[in-house]
Design a protein around this motif. Sequence first.
Motif, PDB file in Angstrom:
ATOM      1  N   ASP A  56     -12.911  33.636  20.777  1.00  0.00           N
ATOM      2  CA  ASP A  56     -13.797  32.619  20.203  1.00  0.00           C
ATOM      3  C   ASP A  56     -13.343  32.120  18.835  1.00  0.00           C
ATOM      4  O   ASP A  56     -13.872  31.127  18.325  1.00  0.00           O
ATOM      5  CB  ASP A  56     -15.236  33.118  20.146  1.00  0.00           C
ATOM      6  N   SER A  59      -7.945  28.462  18.879  1.00  0.00           N
ATOM      7  CA  SER A  59      -7.981  27.109  19.437  1.00  0.00           C
ATOM      8  C   SER A  59      -8.039  27.234  20.950  1.00  0.00           C
ATOM      9  O   SER A  59      -7.682  28.278  21.527  1.00  0.00           O
ATOM     10  CB  SER A  59      -6.731  26.324  19.024  1.00  0.00           C
ATOM     11  N   GLU A  60      -8.475  26.193  21.602  1.00  0.00           N
ATOM     12  CA  GLU A  60      -8.565  26.209  23.065  1.00  0.00           C
ATOM     13  C   GLU A  60      -7.198  26.466  23.693  1.00  0.00           C
ATOM     14  O   GLU A  60      -7.077  27.242  24.638  1.00  0.00           O
ATOM     15  CB  GLU A  60      -9.131  24.875  23.562  1.00  0.00           C
ATOM     16  N   GLU A  61      -6.163  25.844  23.128  1.00  0.00           N
ATOM     17  CA  GLU A  61      -4.802  26.022  23.649  1.00  0.00           C
ATOM     18  C   GLU A  61      -4.348  27.477  23.536  1.00  0.00           C
ATOM     19  O   GLU A  61      -3.797  28.045  24.487  1.00  0.00           O
ATOM     20  CB  GLU A  61      -3.840  25.116  22.878  1.00  0.00           C
ATOM     21  N   GLU A  62      -4.573  28.101  22.383  1.00  0.00           N
ATOM     22  CA  GLU A  62      -4.180  29.498  22.187  1.00  0.00           C
ATOM     23  C   GLU A  62      -4.990  30.425  23.085  1.00  0.00           C
ATOM     24  O   GLU A  62      -4.456  31.377  23.651  1.00  0.00           O
ATOM     25  CB  GLU A  62      -4.330  29.902  20.722  1.00  0.00           C
ATOM     26  N   ALA A  63      -6.278  30.164  23.216  1.00  0.00           N
ATOM     27  CA  ALA A  63      -7.134  30.990  24.073  1.00  0.00           C
ATOM     28  C   ALA A  63      -6.667  30.911  25.528  1.00  0.00           C
ATOM     29  O   ALA A  63      -6.619  31.932  26.227  1.00  0.00           O
ATOM     30  CB  ALA A  63      -8.588  30.562  23.944  1.00  0.00           C
ATOM     31  N   GLU A  64      -6.292  29.726  25.990  1.00  0.00           N
ATOM     32  CA  GLU A  64      -5.781  29.573  27.357  1.00  0.00           C
ATOM     33  C   GLU A  64      -4.490  30.356  27.538  1.00  0.00           C
ATOM     34  O   GLU A  64      -4.280  31.003  28.563  1.00  0.00           O
ATOM     35  CB  GLU A  64      -5.562  28.095  27.676  1.00  0.00           C
ATOM     36  N   CYS A  67      -5.310  34.033  27.773  1.00  0.00           N
ATOM     37  CA  CYS A  67      -5.926  34.326  29.080  1.00  0.00           C
ATOM     38  C   CYS A  67      -4.868  34.393  30.176  1.00  0.00           C
ATOM     39  O   CYS A  67      -4.956  35.229  31.074  1.00  0.00           O
ATOM     40  CB  CYS A  67      -7.006  33.300  29.404  1.00  0.00           C
TER      41      CYS A  67
END
Length: 77
Positions: A56, A59-64, A67
Amino acid sequence: MTKTISLAELQDAHPYGVYSERHGSYYTLDCDNEIGYFIKLIDGSFETEWNWVELDTMSEEEAEYICEVAKTISTRS
């Protein structure tokens, strides 16, 4: 002084993990399937202490990306 471990020793201890050149860290899953990582130091060794991924705060890119790393690890175990 920080205790260190070699990549080979880390891979022996956590054989399903993934080394990420992108982050300079060795990622693995703990027994609760939480994503942890070990930081690579300037001399090429790794810290022995677990660090925990906080999706959380990324960034969305790093989180993806993280994952996807976790999926790769889970398919190896």
